[in-house]
Motif scaffolding. Structure first.
Motif, PDB file in Angstrom:
ATOM      1  N   ARG A 231      -4.768 -34.056  13.308  1.00  0.00           N
ATOM      2  CA  ARG A 231      -4.346 -35.126  12.409  1.00  0.00           C
ATOM      3  C   ARG A 231      -2.965 -35.632  12.824  1.00  0.00           C
ATOM      4  NH1 ARG A 231      -4.858 -33.698   6.130  1.00  0.00           N
ATOM      5  NH2 ARG A 231      -2.990 -32.540   6.720  1.00  0.00           N
ATOM      6  N   HIS A 232      -2.833 -36.942  12.893  1.00  0.00           N
ATOM      7  CA  HIS A 232      -1.538 -37.542  13.219  1.00  0.00           C
ATOM      8  C   HIS A 232      -0.780 -37.957  11.967  1.00  0.00           C
ATOM      9  CE1 HIS A 232      -4.239 -38.161  16.747  1.00  0.00           C
ATOM     10  NE2 HIS A 232      -3.204 -37.595  17.334  1.00  0.00           N
ATOM     11  N   VAL A 233      -1.507 -38.189  10.878  1.00  0.00           N
ATOM     12  CA  VAL A 233      -0.947 -38.372   9.537  1.00  0.00           C
ATOM     13  C   VAL A 233      -1.953 -37.765   8.558  1.00  0.00           C
ATOM     14  CG1 VAL A 233       0.476 -40.415   9.962  1.00  0.00           C
ATOM     15  CG2 VAL A 233      -1.947 -40.699   9.435  1.00  0.00           C
TER      16      VAL A 233
ATOM     17  N   ARG B 287      -3.288 -38.676   5.827  1.00  0.00           N
ATOM     18  CA  ARG B 287      -4.312 -39.517   5.191  1.00  0.00           C
ATOM     19  C   ARG B 287      -5.479 -39.842   6.120  1.00  0.00           C
ATOM     20  NH1 ARG B 287       0.060 -42.952   6.182  1.00  0.00           N
ATOM     21  NH2 ARG B 287      -0.353 -44.832   7.434  1.00  0.00           N
ATOM     22  N   GLU B 288      -5.370 -39.495   7.396  1.00  0.00           N
ATOM     23  CA  GLU B 288      -6.450 -39.798   8.336  1.00  0.00           C
ATOM     24  C   GLU B 288      -7.055 -38.500   8.856  1.00  0.00           C
ATOM     25  OE1 GLU B 288      -6.396 -43.128  10.857  1.00  0.00           O
ATOM     26  OE2 GLU B 288      -4.576 -43.990   9.979  1.00  0.00           O
TER      27      GLU B 288
ATOM     28  N   ASP C 142      -1.895 -30.304  12.420  1.00  0.00           N
ATOM     29  CA  ASP C 142      -1.118 -31.536  12.291  1.00  0.00           C
ATOM     30  C   ASP C 142      -0.094 -31.592  13.417  1.00  0.00           C
ATOM     31  OD1 ASP C 142      -2.353 -32.472   9.948  1.00  0.00           O
ATOM     32  OD2 ASP C 142      -1.097 -31.185   8.707  1.00  0.00           O
TER      33      ASP C 142
ATOM     34  N   GLY D  91      -3.882 -42.914  13.294  1.00  0.00           N
ATOM     35  CA  GLY D  91      -2.490 -42.885  12.865  1.00  0.00           C
ATOM     36  C   GLY D  91      -1.855 -44.241  13.074  1.00  0.00           C
TER      37      GLY D  91
ATOM     38  N   HIS E 264       8.192 -40.660  18.545  1.00  0.00           N
ATOM     39  CA  HIS E 264       7.253 -39.568  18.276  1.00  0.00           C
ATOM     40  C   HIS E 264       7.124 -38.701  19.533  1.00  0.00           C
ATOM     41  CE1 HIS E 264       6.065 -41.788  14.652  1.00  0.00           C
ATOM     42  NE2 HIS E 264       5.938 -42.856  15.424  1.00  0.00           N
TER      43      HIS E 264
ATOM     44  N   PHE F 282      -6.346 -44.331  16.880  1.00  0.00           N
ATOM     45  CA  PHE F 282      -5.243 -43.830  17.708  1.00  0.00           C
ATOM     46  C   PHE F 282      -5.730 -42.722  18.639  1.00  0.00           C
ATOM     47  CE2 PHE F 282      -1.746 -40.769  18.333  1.00  0.00           C
ATOM     48  CZ  PHE F 282      -0.839 -41.578  19.002  1.00  0.00           C
TER      49      PHE F 282
ATOM     50  N   HIS G 218      -6.533 -51.605  12.965  1.00  0.00           N
ATOM     51  CA  HIS G 218      -5.689 -51.370  14.149  1.00  0.00           C
ATOM     52  C   HIS G 218      -5.097 -52.680  14.641  1.00  0.00           C
ATOM     53  CE1 HIS G 218      -8.236 -53.079  17.454  1.00  0.00           C
ATOM     54  NE2 HIS G 218      -9.102 -53.087  16.453  1.00  0.00           N
TER      55      HIS G 218
ATOM     56  N   TRP H  35      -4.538 -45.233   2.391  1.00  0.00           N
ATOM     57  CA  TRP H  35      -4.397 -46.172   3.498  1.00  0.00           C
ATOM     58  C   TRP H  35      -3.800 -47.483   2.987  1.00  0.00           C
ATOM     59  CZ3 TRP H  35      -8.427 -46.359   7.952  1.00  0.00           C
ATOM     60  CH2 TRP H  35      -8.753 -45.065   8.362  1.00  0.00           C
TER      61      TRP H  35
ATOM     62  N   ASP I 205       0.028 -48.667   3.895  1.00  0.00           N
ATOM     63  CA  ASP I 205       0.054 -49.746   4.888  1.00  0.00           C
ATOM     64  C   ASP I 205       0.158 -51.128   4.247  1.00  0.00           C
ATOM     65  OD1 ASP I 205      -0.062 -48.010   6.989  1.00  0.00           O
ATOM     66  OD2 ASP I 205      -2.173 -48.328   7.451  1.00  0.00           O
TER      67      ASP I 205
END
Length: 231
Positions: free
Chosen positions: A8-10, A12-13, A33, A55, A65, A90, A137, A185, A189
């Motif tokens: 997971r990069h964030v 919520r995803e 993570d 992400g 990052h 991503f 995206h 999301w 966003d």
């Protein structure tokens, strides 16, 4: 017992709708993570399956990052070993970059439910034919050497590709449509949506209308892809 590692990069995803077919295929799911303190020491070659989710960051944002550079090195080793790997949004861009392709900002932000044009009508992506799936995206990539293009959209020609039987990259989100994190999301966003001229309520309406069908098709796609992995 087979193992699947979800990156997971964030928060919520997550793997969302893809969890069911992965578990049905006999995988025990673990999650990591990228902000975990020992992420840099991760062995990405040994898991039977690695799934990299989406992400809001870009592959090219490596100063902001630093874990991106680390992850690309770990991922390149896995791909060189031809280990089963799935990337979403991503995650697909990371696969492209690790295979030597360019990842860059696209001309517009592609957000909302819309179908993709399936180029391989006999492979697993045929389940998505004419099915509106979620796009979220603004980046894209060149097609890596030796990769086969699987899907396109009018805005972005490179929507999905595979390399051999074990590597699948999906720019769109066929895992999303029944996950309550969709509200996160939207909340996280909001500036992104405003810049793209998208209405949150319209997205919610489309999510309710198209989400279940998108997830059902996505699950069928992933189940078939997993069944066809090379030993």
């Amino acid at each position: 017992m087979k193992t699947a590692l979800i990156i997971r990069h964030v928060p919520r995803e997550g793997v969302a709708g893809f969890r069911a077919p992965i578990e049905a295929a006999g995988y025990v799911i673990n999650r990591v993570d990228v902000i975990d303190h020992d992420f840099h020491a991760l062995d990405l070659v040994s898991p039977d399956l690695v799934v990299m989710m989406g992400g809001p960051m870009g592959v090219y944002e490596r100063e902001a990052h630093p874990w991106i550079t680390c992850q690309l090195k770990l991922l390149a080793r896995r791909l060189a070993a031809d280990r089963p790997t799935l990337g979403v949004c991503f995650g697909s861009q990371m696969i492209a970059a690790a295979l030597g392709a360019d990842v860059y900002a696209g001309p517009v932000k592609e957000i909302g439910f819309a179908p993709v044009t399936i180029r391989d009508r006999e492979g697993p992506l045929r389940h998505l034919a004419e099915v509106p799936v979620l796009h979220w995206h603004g980046d894209t990539f060149t097609l890596p050497d030796g990769a086969e293009l699987l899907a396109s959209s009018p805005l972005y020609p490179h929507q999905a590709f595979r390399k051999g039987r074990n590597v699948l990259a999906l720019q769109f989100h066929a895992e999303m449509g029944e996950d309550e994190r969709f509200e996160d999301w939207i909340a996280q966003d909001m500036d992104y949506l405003t810049a793209a001229g998208k209405c949150p309520n319209e997205l919610r309406t489309d999510h309710a209308a198209h989400g279940p069908g998108a997830v059902a098709a996505g699950r069928a796609m992933i189940a078939e892809w997993l069944a066809g992995l090379a030993a």
